[in-house]
Design an enzyme around this catalytic site. Structure first.
Site, PDB file in Angstrom:
ATOM      1  N   ASP A   1       9.248   5.469 -10.883  1.00  0.00           N
ATOM      2  CA  ASP A   1       8.775   6.136 -12.097  1.00  0.00           C
ATOM      3  C   ASP A   1       9.582   7.387 -12.418  1.00  0.00           C
ATOM      4  O   ASP A   1       9.826   7.699 -13.590  1.00  0.00           O
ATOM      5  CB  ASP A   1       7.296   6.508 -11.958  1.00  0.00           C
ATOM      6  CG  ASP A   1       6.376   5.320 -12.209  1.00  0.00           C
ATOM      7  OD1 ASP A   1       6.892   4.202 -12.420  1.00  0.00           O
ATOM      8  OD2 ASP A   1       5.137   5.503 -12.177  1.00  0.00           O
TER       9      ASP A   1
ATOM     10  N   LYS B   1      -1.075  -4.125  -2.954  1.00  0.00           N
ATOM     11  CA  LYS B   1      -2.287  -3.533  -2.377  1.00  0.00           C
ATOM     12  C   LYS B   1      -2.437  -2.133  -2.954  1.00  0.00           C
ATOM     13  O   LYS B   1      -1.800  -1.192  -2.510  1.00  0.00           O
ATOM     14  CB  LYS B   1      -2.163  -3.505  -0.856  1.00  0.00           C
ATOM     15  CG  LYS B   1      -3.177  -2.615  -0.153  1.00  0.00           C
ATOM     16  CD  LYS B   1      -4.566  -3.185  -0.208  1.00  0.00           C
ATOM     17  CE  LYS B   1      -5.504  -2.443   0.732  1.00  0.00           C
ATOM     18  NZ  LYS B   1      -5.617  -1.010   0.482  1.00  0.00           N
TER      19      LYS B   1
ATOM     20  N   SER C   1       0.797  -1.215   0.000  1.00  0.00           N
ATOM     21  CA  SER C   1       0.000   0.000   0.000  1.00  0.00           C
ATOM     22  C   SER C   1       0.837   1.275   0.000  1.00  0.00           C
ATOM     23  O   SER C   1       1.431   1.624  -1.000  1.00  0.00           O
ATOM     24  CB  SER C   1      -0.960  -0.027   1.179  1.00  0.00           C
ATOM     25  OG  SER C   1      -2.037   0.843   0.946  1.00  0.00           O
TER      26      SER C   1
END
Length: 447
Positions: A324, A338, A313
């Site tokens: 990224d 998650k 999460s």
């Protein structure tokens, strides 16, 4: 924009459902004083959800049949509450109907102190699966590992238990004991007897691994974790002679998540621009975007981010954002996966719904849900042991040996210099590889 409280993680046990367990958001009041979303808003303006009359008739008939024919008397309240639990429990593993005690525990869990064993759990094939043990808790000290299946609690099978029921059995007064029967990697079941305790989670830890190379471990994302990371970066700089670090390891292994806003703040400490994370759902206020500001407390230090199957999460949000933006190298094994946000919708009777309302996405548009973050460099966990071979006799062991010409101390067999004191990277293979990569990057950059 109104102040929202968001949490990101899978399902918690004796700790936070919300963060370490599911990203959850405290929904502010809309038209409904209890924070519920009007049906028209959920299905679209000007539309009304038709009532499923046939299904409602069937529901009423089933309820009447149970009341009339069940072997024991059962009241309407029990039947209706069980129906509500069934509605929520069959949506996804993270949606739930929270009765007063569970709702209170969920709210308290964001403070970083709670009672229990210190493990995050989810459901796997009807059994409880350990998402992550929390550092310095009864579970971690007893050797519970991410991925373990809890098949029995005090001898009772966990098959078919809801998460709420399982958590209730795992909770208890500090000092009381519970026996967990676990399986690991499809091996033979084994028992662990644990003593419950008040779990105080220290979410950020830092230390210098070697001159110039720092280590920052995040065990959970709590409301103040962003501030703690800022202070930890300052301490590391001071310990490095008030100079910029040469490299930093950000350890998110076995971090089950926590407060979404804290994850955004942590990622922002390493980014000076760009999107951190965004969420998308069916209702308007579930679509949010979080971006980094221009400040860079990390001073652009070369970064390696460690993740594993216990990183979930909010931890995945940070790892995904840094990956990224190519801000650091992600190393370890695939994360948990998650990628959903839960909104806590208070009801008018000290109860609440914890409802999955959105998915979150990394800056490049990747959904983490059921896939997780794939590391740039895969490094599996391994145990390091020192060579225990017998050491032979050394010159310093011989009677009447000469002293060191430069005045240095004798080093007989069995002695070790102060520099050989065991360090974290000496026993943690993944951490050692992260440090080696940082050294390699530093060598390449300075050639």
């Amino acid at each position: 924009m109104p102040q929202l409280r968001y949490f990101a993680c899978p399902t918690a046990l004796a700790l936070a459902l919300l963060g370490a367990s599911g990203a959850w958001a405290q929904q502010p009041p809309a038209e409904d004083p209890h924070g519920l979303i009007p049906v028209e808003e959920a299905v679209g303006p000007g539309q009304k959800a038709p009532l499923p009359l046939d299904e409602l008739r069937t529901f009423a008939e089933v309820m009447d049949r149970i009341k009339a024919a069940y072997v024991e008397p059962i009241d309407d309240k029990t039947l209706l509450e069980n129906a509500i639990k069934g509605m929520l429990g069959n949506l996804d593993p993270h949606s739930a109907y929270l009765e007063p005690q569970a709702f209170s525990e969920l709210q308290e869990s964001t403070s970083g102190e709670f009672g229990g064993l210190g493990i995050e759990v989810g459901l796997e094939d009807g059994f409880l699966q350990v998402i992550s043990p929390i550092d310095d808790t009864p579970a971690s000290r007893a050797g519970v590992e991410a991925g373990d299946l809890i098949i029995r609690i005090d001898g009772q099978s966990t098959k078919g238990l809801s998460l709420t029921e399982a958590v209730e059995k795992l909770r208890g007064k500090p000092g009381s004991r519970v026996t967990l029967t676990l399986t690991r990697d499809s091996g033979q079941p084994f028992d662990l007897r644990l003593e419950r305790a008040v779990v105080k989670v220290r979410s950020v830890r830092s230390q210098m691994l070697e001159p110039g190379y720092g280590y920052l471990r995040l065990t959970q994302f709590q409301m103040n974790t962003g501030e703690e990371v800022s202070r930890a970066l300052g301490r590391l700089r001071q310990e490095n002679g008030d100079k910029r670090l040469t490299g930093l390891v950000l350890d998110l292994r076995n971090n089950p998540g926590g407060v979404l806003q804290a994850a955004v703040e942590v990622a922002d400490h390493f980014l000076s621009e760009g999107l951190v994370v965004y969420t998308k759902g069916r209702i308007a206020n579930s679509e949010l975007r979080f971006s980094a500001d221009a400040a860079d407390p990390s001073e652009g230090v070369p970064l390696v981010v460690l993740i594993n199957g216990g990183s979930a999460s909010a931890a995945e949000i940070v790892a995904g954002a840094l990956q990224d933006h190519k801000r650091g190298v992600v190393m370890g094994t695939d994360s948990f996966g998650k990628g959903s946000v839960q909104t806590v919708l208070p009801l008018n009777n000290d109860r609440a719904l914890k409802l999955t309302t959105a998915l979150y996405y990394t800056p490049s548009g990747r959904s983490i849900q059921a896939q997780g973050i794939v590391p740039d460099i895969e490094v599996a966990r391994a145990r390091l042991t020192r060579d225990e071979a017998a050491e032979g006799v050394r010159e310093a062991d011989l009677a009447g040996h000469l002293g060191n010409g430069n005045g240095g101390p004798d080093r007989p067999s069995g002695s070790a210099p102060a520099s050989e004191v065991e360090r974290p990277q000496d026993v943690d293979y993944q951490l050692g590889q992260a440090l080696n990569l940082l050294k390699g990057l530093n060598f390449t950059l300075n050639k």
